[in-house]
Design a protein around this motif. Structure first.
Motif, PDB file in Angstrom:
ATOM      1  N   LEU A   1     -35.750  62.101 -33.371  1.00 19.67           N
ATOM      2  CA  LEU A   1     -35.840  62.003 -35.032  1.00 19.67           C
ATOM      3  C   LEU A   1     -37.072  63.392 -35.026  1.00 19.67           C
ATOM      4  CD1 LEU A   1     -36.089  60.423 -37.556  1.00 19.67           C
ATOM      5  CD2 LEU A   1     -38.604  59.852 -37.015  1.00 19.67           C
ATOM      6  N   GLU A   2     -36.347  64.103 -35.564  1.00 17.57           N
ATOM      7  CA  GLU A   2     -36.749  64.790 -36.447  1.00 17.57           C
ATOM      8  C   GLU A   2     -36.959  63.992 -37.797  1.00 17.57           C
ATOM      9  OE1 GLU A   2     -36.201  68.960 -35.913  1.00 17.57           O
ATOM     10  OE2 GLU A   2     -34.027  68.281 -34.449  1.00 17.57           O
ATOM     11  N   ALA A   3     -38.709  65.015 -38.706  1.00 11.52           N
ATOM     12  CA  ALA A   3     -38.216  65.098 -39.723  1.00 11.52           C
ATOM     13  C   ALA A   3     -39.907  65.471 -40.748  1.00 11.52           C
ATOM     14  CB  ALA A   3     -38.686  62.926 -39.992  1.00 11.52           C
ATOM     15  N   GLY A   4     -39.347  65.545 -41.599  1.00  9.31           N
ATOM     16  CA  GLY A   4     -39.639  66.967 -42.908  1.00  9.31           C
ATOM     17  C   GLY A   4     -39.609  66.360 -44.599  1.00  9.31           C
TER      18      GLY A   4
ATOM     19  N   ALA B   1     -23.908  63.976 -43.059  1.00 12.78           N
ATOM     20  CA  ALA B   1     -25.041  64.202 -43.886  1.00 12.78           C
ATOM     21  C   ALA B   1     -24.922  63.131 -45.267  1.00 12.78           C
ATOM     22  CB  ALA B   1     -25.342  65.495 -44.224  1.00 12.78           C
ATOM     23  N   LEU B   2     -26.384  63.035 -45.963  1.00 16.21           N
ATOM     24  CA  LEU B   2     -26.616  61.790 -47.038  1.00 16.21           C
ATOM     25  C   LEU B   2     -27.635  62.832 -47.979  1.00 16.21           C
ATOM     26  CD1 LEU B   2     -25.134  59.859 -48.917  1.00 16.21           C
ATOM     27  CD2 LEU B   2     -27.145  58.221 -47.760  1.00 16.21           C
ATOM     28  N   GLU B   3     -27.350  63.419 -48.490  1.00 15.87           N
ATOM     29  CA  GLU B   3     -28.275  63.775 -49.826  1.00 15.87           C
ATOM     30  C   GLU B   3     -28.841  62.663 -50.922  1.00 15.87           C
ATOM     31  OE1 GLU B   3     -28.692  67.470 -52.886  1.00 15.87           O
ATOM     32  OE2 GLU B   3     -28.233  67.793 -50.510  1.00 15.87           O
TER      33      GLU B   3
ATOM     34  N   MET C   1     -20.932  56.513 -45.022  1.00 18.65           N
ATOM     35  CA  MET C   1     -22.090  55.890 -45.597  1.00 18.65           C
ATOM     36  C   MET C   1     -23.359  55.641 -44.673  1.00 18.65           C
ATOM     37  SD  MET C   1     -22.548  53.034 -48.383  1.00 18.65           S
ATOM     38  CE  MET C   1     -22.708  51.332 -47.024  1.00 18.65           C
ATOM     39  N   ILE C   2     -24.216  56.328 -44.706  1.00 19.19           N
ATOM     40  CA  ILE C   2     -25.174  56.172 -43.645  1.00 19.19           C
ATOM     41  C   ILE C   2     -25.999  55.195 -44.922  1.00 19.19           C
ATOM     42  CG2 ILE C   2     -27.498  57.080 -42.912  1.00 19.19           C
ATOM     43  CD1 ILE C   2     -25.407  59.603 -42.871  1.00 19.19           C
ATOM     44  N   THR C   3     -26.744  54.003 -44.179  1.00 22.36           N
ATOM     45  CA  THR C   3     -28.041  53.091 -44.522  1.00 22.36           C
ATOM     46  C   THR C   3     -28.920  53.771 -43.807  1.00 22.36           C
ATOM     47  OG1 THR C   3     -26.276  51.942 -45.281  1.00 22.36           O
ATOM     48  CG2 THR C   3     -28.239  51.010 -44.760  1.00 22.36           C
ATOM     49  N   LEU C   4     -30.266  53.137 -44.219  1.00 24.86           N
ATOM     50  CA  LEU C   4     -31.146  54.122 -44.034  1.00 24.86           C
ATOM     51  C   LEU C   4     -32.126  52.746 -43.604  1.00 24.86           C
ATOM     52  CD1 LEU C   4     -33.494  55.240 -42.587  1.00 24.86           C
ATOM     53  CD2 LEU C   4     -34.047  56.404 -43.865  1.00 24.86           C
ATOM     54  N   LYS C   5     -32.601  51.408 -43.200  1.00 24.49           N
ATOM     55  CA  LYS C   5     -33.603  50.495 -43.595  1.00 24.49           C
ATOM     56  C   LYS C   5     -34.704  51.026 -42.518  1.00 24.49           C
ATOM     57  CE  LYS C   5     -33.590  45.966 -42.542  1.00 24.49           C
ATOM     58  NZ  LYS C   5     -32.451  44.754 -42.981  1.00 24.49           N
ATOM     59  N   LEU C   6     -36.224  51.060 -43.748  1.00 18.73           N
ATOM     60  CA  LEU C   6     -37.335  51.698 -43.072  1.00 18.73           C
ATOM     61  C   LEU C   6     -37.984  50.237 -43.020  1.00 18.73           C
ATOM     62  CD1 LEU C   6     -38.279  53.810 -45.972  1.00 18.73           C
ATOM     63  CD2 LEU C   6     -37.534  54.678 -43.353  1.00 18.73           C
ATOM     64  N   LEU C   7     -38.714  49.543 -41.612  1.00 18.79           N
ATOM     65  CA  LEU C   7     -39.398  48.458 -41.439  1.00 18.79           C
ATOM     66  C   LEU C   7     -40.856  48.486 -40.975  1.00 18.79           C
ATOM     67  CD1 LEU C   7     -36.699  46.294 -40.300  1.00 18.79           C
ATOM     68  CD2 LEU C   7     -37.207  46.363 -42.505  1.00 18.79           C
ATOM     69  N   GLU C   8     -41.124  47.949 -41.351  1.00 18.08           N
ATOM     70  CA  GLU C   8     -42.897  48.045 -39.986  1.00 18.08           C
ATOM     71  C   GLU C   8     -42.616  48.924 -38.733  1.00 18.08           C
ATOM     72  OE1 GLU C   8     -47.466  46.648 -39.024  1.00 18.08           O
ATOM     73  OE2 GLU C   8     -45.619  45.426 -40.254  1.00 18.08           O
TER      74      GLU C   8
ATOM     75  N   PHE D   1     -35.897  62.008 -55.441  1.00 11.43           N
ATOM     76  CA  PHE D   1     -37.268  63.198 -56.676  1.00 11.43           C
ATOM     77  C   PHE D   1     -36.720  64.311 -57.041  1.00 11.43           C
ATOM     78  CE2 PHE D   1     -39.002  61.439 -52.366  1.00 11.43           C
ATOM     79  CZ  PHE D   1     -39.916  60.399 -52.641  1.00 11.43           C
ATOM     80  N   PRO D   2     -37.509  64.381 -58.417  1.00 14.87           N
ATOM     81  CA  PRO D   2     -36.099  65.311 -59.026  1.00 14.87           C
ATOM     82  C   PRO D   2     -36.132  67.103 -58.479  1.00 14.87           C
ATOM     83  CG  PRO D   2     -37.976  63.982 -60.859  1.00 14.87           C
ATOM     84  CD  PRO D   2     -37.891  64.057 -59.055  1.00 14.87           C
ATOM     85  N   GLU D   3     -37.311  67.753 -57.932  1.00  9.82           N
ATOM     86  CA  GLU D   3     -37.466  68.820 -56.981  1.00  9.82           C
ATOM     87  C   GLU D   3     -36.489  68.959 -55.660  1.00  9.82           C
ATOM     88  OE1 GLU D   3     -40.371  71.450 -59.058  1.00  9.82           O
ATOM     89  OE2 GLU D   3     -40.385  70.228 -60.593  1.00  9.82           O
ATOM     90  N   GLN D   4     -36.784  67.918 -55.232  1.00  8.77           N
ATOM     91  CA  GLN D   4     -36.939  67.522 -53.704  1.00  8.77           C
ATOM     92  C   GLN D   4     -36.517  66.847 -52.904  1.00  8.77           C
ATOM     93  OE1 GLN D   4     -40.715  67.539 -51.556  1.00  8.77           O
ATOM     94  NE2 GLN D   4     -39.793  68.689 -50.027  1.00  8.77           N
ATOM     95  N   PRO D   5     -34.735  66.798 -52.675  1.00  7.67           N
ATOM     96  CA  PRO D   5     -33.586  65.858 -52.234  1.00  7.67           C
ATOM     97  C   PRO D   5     -34.277  65.596 -51.115  1.00  7.67           C
ATOM     98  CG  PRO D   5     -32.460  67.341 -52.866  1.00  7.67           C
ATOM     99  CD  PRO D   5     -33.912  68.241 -53.258  1.00  7.67           C
ATOM    100  N   LEU D   6     -33.774  64.513 -50.859  1.00  7.60           N
ATOM    101  CA  LEU D   6     -33.886  63.659 -49.205  1.00  7.60           C
ATOM    102  C   LEU D   6     -32.303  63.867 -48.605  1.00  7.60           C
ATOM    103  CD1 LEU D   6     -35.445  61.877 -46.839  1.00  7.60           C
ATOM    104  CD2 LEU D   6     -35.050  59.986 -48.264  1.00  7.60           C
TER     105      LEU D   6
END
Length: 108
Positions: free
Chosen positions: A57-60, A30-32, A1-8, A36-41
């Motif tokens: 980090l690479e982000a799209g 990987a975790l999907e 399990m991957i947990t992602l925490k977003l902070l400032e 969003f209905p048409e675009q999973p993260l």
């Protein structure tokens, strides 16, 4: 399990010890998530042999990919269990620093 925490100005990734062991063996995690209905993260963590930094980090639009230095993984493994994680800093698209952290949950 991957947990992602977003902070400032921070992205904190947390994994379990078994997942850390997979990274050490060269596997990609990987975790999907269907946010969003048409675009999973998709969140991807992968070891990187010739890394220029501990964490990169690479982000799209639909992907967050954290590259982790294999050398940093080796050093970090020797410190486990630890409340500290692997940390590095990168810049966002406006040039502001973002702190990246990979933590391993070693609780049983």
């Amino acid at each position: 399990m991957i947990t992602l925490k977003l902070l400032e100005n921070q992205l904190r990734f947390r994994i379990h010890r078994a997942e850390f062991d997979k990274l050490r063996l060269g596997e990609t995690l990987a975790l999907e998530m269907a946010l969003f209905p048409e675009q999973p993260l998709t969140i991807i963590l992968s070891p990187e042999e010739r890394a220029s930094s501990q964490l990169r980090l690479e982000a799209g639009a639909s992907t967050i990919h954290l590259h982790i230095s294999t050398q940093a993984l080796q050093v970090f493994e020797a410190c486990l269990p630890s409340r500290q994680g692997l940390e590095d800093t990168t810049l966002d698209t406006t040039g502001k620093p973002i702190r990246l952290c990979l933590e391993v949950d070693v609780r049983k």
